[in-house]
Scaffold this motif. Structure first.
Motif, mmCIF file in Angstrom:
data_model
loop_
_atom_site.group_PDB
_atom_site.id
_atom_site.type_symbol
_atom_site.label_atom_id
_atom_site.label_comp_id
_atom_site.label_asym_id
_atom_site.label_seq_id
_atom_site.Cartn_x
_atom_site.Cartn_y
_atom_site.Cartn_z
ATOM 1 N N ALA A 1 18.653 -19.808 112.707
ATOM 2 C CA ALA A 1 17.789 -18.717 112.424
ATOM 3 C C ALA A 1 16.956 -18.817 111.121
ATOM 4 O O ALA A 1 15.908 -18.570 111.398
ATOM 5 C CB ALA A 1 18.661 -17.371 112.294
ATOM 6 N N THR A 2 17.586 -19.487 110.253
ATOM 7 C CA THR A 2 16.704 -19.715 109.114
ATOM 8 C C THR A 2 15.558 -20.888 109.333
ATOM 9 O O THR A 2 14.641 -20.526 108.977
ATOM 10 C CB THR A 2 17.745 -20.093 107.962
ATOM 11 N N GLU B 1 7.979 -25.492 99.796
ATOM 12 C CA GLU B 1 8.953 -25.188 99.554
ATOM 13 C C GLU B 1 9.854 -24.739 100.669
ATOM 14 O O GLU B 1 11.182 -24.805 100.816
ATOM 15 C CB GLU B 1 8.773 -23.598 98.513
ATOM 16 N N ASN B 2 9.175 -24.051 101.795
ATOM 17 C CA ASN B 2 9.721 -23.776 103.058
ATOM 18 C C ASN B 2 10.272 -24.867 103.909
ATOM 19 O O ASN B 2 11.350 -24.893 104.403
ATOM 20 C CB ASN B 2 8.720 -23.061 103.929
ATOM 21 N N ASP C 1 17.346 -28.216 103.576
ATOM 22 C CA ASP C 1 18.566 -27.642 103.038
ATOM 23 C C ASP C 1 19.514 -27.111 104.246
ATOM 24 O O ASP C 1 20.604 -27.429 104.366
ATOM 25 C CB ASP C 1 18.397 -26.554 102.043
ATOM 26 N N GLN C 2 18.918 -26.297 105.105
ATOM 27 C CA GLN C 2 19.775 -25.937 106.200
ATOM 28 C C GLN C 2 20.254 -26.811 107.066
ATOM 29 O O GLN C 2 21.388 -27.057 107.748
ATOM 30 C CB GLN C 2 18.867 -24.765 106.959
ATOM 31 N N ILE D 1 24.095 -27.796 108.127
ATOM 32 C CA ILE D 1 24.703 -27.978 109.522
ATOM 33 C C ILE D 1 25.384 -29.499 109.511
ATOM 34 O O ILE D 1 26.641 -29.340 110.191
ATOM 35 C CB ILE D 1 23.734 -27.913 110.448
ATOM 36 N N THR D 2 24.902 -30.366 108.887
ATOM 37 C CA THR D 2 25.562 -31.734 108.862
ATOM 38 C C THR D 2 26.830 -31.857 108.218
ATOM 39 O O THR D 2 27.731 -32.220 108.514
ATOM 40 C CB THR D 2 24.573 -32.547 108.234
ATOM 41 N N HIS D 3 26.973 -30.831 107.267
ATOM 42 C CA HIS D 3 28.114 -30.758 106.531
ATOM 43 C C HIS D 3 29.225 -29.962 107.092
ATOM 44 O O HIS D 3 30.215 -30.502 107.265
ATOM 45 C CB HIS D 3 27.814 -29.888 105.347
ATOM 46 N N VAL D 4 28.762 -29.048 107.742
ATOM 47 C CA VAL D 4 29.902 -28.260 108.585
ATOM 48 C C VAL D 4 30.658 -29.208 109.712
ATOM 49 O O VAL D 4 31.425 -29.249 110.118
ATOM 50 C CB VAL D 4 29.249 -27.065 109.393
ATOM 51 N N VAL D 5 29.613 -29.775 110.526
ATOM 52 C CA VAL D 5 30.068 -30.959 111.685
ATOM 53 C C VAL D 5 30.768 -31.723 110.771
ATOM 54 O O VAL D 5 31.743 -32.125 111.597
ATOM 55 C CB VAL D 5 28.706 -31.556 112.352
#
Length: 325
Positions: free
Chosen positions: A113-114, A133-134, A140-141, A145-149
């Protein structure tokens, strides 16, 4: 009835049960060595080919010190109970899978969503001042996600545990040095007794690094004099020696409503946490035959208690493992 055999009188056990039967093997050991078996569970195949789970207690019959002349066998048909346990285990596994899936979906949904929001902003105003910046926030998002996986795969994949001697005091000394590089303002002390245990040094390092780092971060966020204590205790009260390591901090403590959920996958009290760190810790310790508990300290702060089976020598631990297998 439990064996599915109508006539047992005047028949040798190996003939009635079969030479390759697990029950025949237990009876043979009892007769040959005088060994008693209590509350064993074994699978039995009846003459009609059906499978039954039996609870077995076998005691030798003998006079004084003479060799066993017979055996008394007490059998319980556990087939229905075992089937019920398997059904309950399956339901628990499905419930855990559903919880994991919901956690992953939640993390991905928020991140996507971000990403979608910032991508639409870039698309609508590609030359805007905040475009760079966007784009950075989208990156970053994706890293999140990569970190969560990565963390989830670390939790989900089977562990290959090497069996080696691990000097806990040496391991904790190295762990403290690593944490002090990140949290130099925290006073970390090691006290008590530590023995050598049999286990995987790399995985155990991951356990104590995670717990001690969490303690240091909690203490640093709450106290002007943040402190963490790693306390070792060895138990000599029984043949099964245990090593207990307490990780104590003077942080804010653990919210009462969070205590029961701490080790659930994807549950976290941190703003940027994945909720998999403590789940991985628990998994590693369970694979080592240990456990981890969490509680609040009476004087304030939190305490995590790690319990591991302690061995005097690595050879004893390896021998014990081989017997179990």
């Amino acid at each position: 009835q439990a064996l599915g055999i109508k006539a047992l009188a005047f028949r040798r056990y190996s003939e009635a049960l079969g030479e390759l039967s697990e029950l025949s093997d237990l009876i043979q050991q009892c007769l040959a060595d005088g060994k008693t078996f209590r509350r064993e569970q074994t699978e039995h195949i009846t003459p009609d080919g059906s499978h039954r789970e039996l609870g077995v207690t076998i005691s030798p019959i003998r006079r004084a010190q003479e060799k066993a002349t017979g055996a008394i066998c007490l059998l319980s048909d556990l087939t229905e109970l075992t089937a019920l346990q398997k059904q309950m285990q399956l339901r628990e596994n499905l419930a855990a899978l559903g919880e994991l899936s919901a956690g992953i979906a939640h993390e991905f949904k928020n991140a996507l969503a971000t990403i979608s929001g910032y991508a639409q902003m870039i698309q609508s105003e590609p030359n805007a001042a905040d475009t760079v910046e966007n784009a950075k926030k989208i990156l970053d998002q994706t890293r999140s996600i990569t970190h969560v996986v990565t963390e989830f795969l670390r939790y989900a994949r089977p562990l290959e545990i090497s069996e080696e001697p691990v000097e806990l005091r040496v391991l904790l000394d190295r762990t403290v040095c690593e944490i002090l590089e990140l949290q130099p303002q925290v006073r970390i002390s090691i006290e008590g007794n530590f023995s050598a245990i049999a286990g995987d040094e790399g995985l155990l390092r991951q356990v104590f690094l995670n717990l001690a780092r969490n303690a240091a971060e909690a203490a640093a966020s709450n106290s002007p004099n943040p402190a963490v204590i790693l306390r070792g205790e060895t138990s000599e009260s029984s043949e099964d020696r245990t090593q207990r390591i307490r990780i104590l901090d003077n942080g804010p403590g653990i919210p009462i409503e969070a205590l029961a959920k701490l080790f659930r996958p994807f549950f976290t009290t941190k703003v940027n946490g994945t909720g998999l760190g403590l789940a991985v810790v628990q998994k590693i310790l369970l694979q080592h035959g240990g456990q981890v508990e969490a509680q609040n300290r009476v004087g304030g702060g939190a305490e995590f208690i790690v319990t591991l089976p302690a061995t005097r020598t690595i050879s004893q631990a390896v021998e014990s493992k081989e017997v179990t297998i």
